[in-house]
Design an enzyme around this catalytic site. Structure first.
Site, PDB file in Angstrom:
ATOM      1  CG  ASP A   1      -0.359  -0.054   2.531  1.00  0.00           C
ATOM      2  OD1 ASP A   1       0.884  -0.125   2.614  1.00  0.00           O
ATOM      3  OD2 ASP A   1      -1.110  -0.005   3.524  1.00  0.00           O
ATOM      4  CB  SER A   2       4.583   1.725  -0.162  1.00  0.00           C
ATOM      5  OG  SER A   2       4.778   0.551  -0.927  1.00  0.00           O
TER       6      SER A   2
ATOM      7  CG  ASP B   1       0.445  -4.009   2.132  1.00  0.00           C
ATOM      8  OD1 ASP B   1       0.526  -4.848   3.061  1.00  0.00           O
ATOM      9  OD2 ASP B   1       1.292  -3.122   1.941  1.00  0.00           O
TER      10      ASP B   1
ATOM     11  CE  LYS C   1       3.220  -5.873   3.931  1.00  0.00           C
ATOM     12  NZ  LYS C   1       2.744  -4.676   4.662  1.00  0.00           N
TER      13      LYS C   1
ATOM     14  CD  GLU D   1       0.308  -1.215   8.151  1.00  0.00           C
ATOM     15  OE1 GLU D   1      -0.049  -0.463   9.078  1.00  0.00           O
ATOM     16  OE2 GLU D   1       0.790  -0.807   7.080  1.00  0.00           O
TER      17      GLU D   1
ATOM     18  CD  GLU E   1       7.623   0.008   7.930  1.00  0.00           C
ATOM     19  OE1 GLU E   1       6.717  -0.709   7.492  1.00  0.00           O
ATOM     20  OE2 GLU E   1       7.824   1.171   7.530  1.00  0.00           O
TER      21      GLU E   1
HETATM   22  O1  KIV Z   1       3.495  -1.056   1.625  1.00  0.00           O
HETATM   23  C1  KIV Z   1       4.669  -1.452   1.650  1.00  0.00           C
HETATM   24  O2  KIV Z   1       5.449  -1.242   0.714  1.00  0.00           O
HETATM   25  C2  KIV Z   1       5.118  -2.177   2.826  1.00  0.00           C
HETATM   26  C3  KIV Z   1       6.582  -2.413   2.974  1.00  0.00           C
HETATM   27  C4  KIV Z   1       7.253  -1.158   3.301  1.00  0.00           C
HETATM   28  C5  KIV Z   1       6.869  -3.489   3.917  1.00  0.00           C
HETATM   29  O3  KIV Z   1       4.329  -2.543   3.641  1.00  0.00           O
END
Ligand code: KIV
Length: 275
Positions: A58-59, A97, A127, A129, A192
């Site tokens: 989600d980056s 994510d 994934k 959090e 992280e």
């Molecule tokens: O969203 C992302 O890119 C991440 C990584 C920084 C682990 O969660």
């Protein structure tokens, strides 16, 4: 004993890395290289370069969409990009994510949303959090056949609650999160912004791979944001990033050259035209 039982799984260039194969890399001692990707051409390149894991992170909200944090990206947008990545990758494990708040609205909704990711993309896992606080959701997703990578330590989706992107130093809480995620059935976890010595102890104490970002060299693997690695992101670089290329400069220079050649008539040349 069958060959598959006696030989520890090794990543091979030819076959697709599975979720159990990814988890087994911890025991084999093979350091896991993971990187983000958000579209077809770059996902194809990182896969061909030999990473074991590709994260549709989600980056994307920040490095692709230009938002100031990871909160705005939607589930539909994550699925749209995960589809492109899923089409491109033939070797690495692809993890997507779950965006905020697609897994915070009850277990039923979390399964529905994670199920969409697996149904509508060629990606293999999600994934989310959380650690102890998300154990029930992780367990429910795994029971529904949806592999989950947990994300402990700094949780960028909680940036407002945390008051910024800070190193997480509460070892007891971090270990509790990591153990809870593993016990709930997560197949791996991101750690992280955790001090290296704490990350090392957590890595020793949990049975699933730890994938560090700003968590030192002793995690079972590392993950970075592709745009940071390639020098395509904004000017601010967290301490944990290593930039391996400066594509920003390359791209600007290439486009400047193009502009100059269009303006002075050098492009297109005879070889670019039709008679
Ligand atoms: O969203 C992302 O890119 C991440 C990584 C920084 C682990 O969660």
């Amino acid at each position: 004993m069958a060959k598959s039982e006696s030989t520890p799984p090794q990543p091979s260039k030819k076959s697709r890395i599975t979720v159990p194969g990814f988890s087994a890399l911890k025991q084999s001692g093979h350091k896991i290289a993971m990187i983000t990707a958000y579209d077809y051409p770059l996902a194809r390149l990182v896969d061909e370069a030999g990473v074991e894991g590709v994260l549709v992170g989600d980056s994307m909200s920040m490095v692709v969409q230009g938002h100031e944090n990871t909160l705005p990206v939607t589930l539909d947008e994550m699925i749209y990009h995960a589809e492109m990545v899923g089409r491109a990758v033939n070797h690495a494990l692809v993890v997507v994510d779950m965006p905020f708040p697609s897994y915070h609205l009850g277990i039923h909704k979390a399964i529905e949303n994670a199920g969409r990711i697996l149904k509508e993309t060629r990606c293999q896992a999600v994934k989310l959090e959380g650690g102890a606080d998300q154990a029930e959701t992780i367990h429910a997703l795994v029971s529904a056949g949806i592999p989950v990578m947990a994300h402990c330590g700094l949780r960028p989706q909680s940036v407002h609650q945390l008051g910024g992107y800070r190193v997480q130093r509460d070892e007891k809480a971090l270990l509790h999160d990591a153990r809870s995620a593993a016990e709930a059935g997560a197949f791996a976890m991101v750690l992280e912004c955790v001090p290296s010595d704490i990350a090392q102890r957590i890595t020793e104490k949990v049975s699933i791979p730890t994938i560090g970002i700003g968590a030192g060299p002793d995690c079972d693997g590392q993950v970075l944001v592709l745009h940071d690695v390639l020098g395509l992101a904004s000017d601010y670089m967290p301490r944990f990033v290593k930039q391996y290329a400066n594509l920003q400069a390359e791209i600007t220079s290439a486009v400047k050259n193009y502009c100059t050649e269009v303006r002075n008539g050098q492009f297109p040349g005879p070889e670019h035209g039709y008679s």
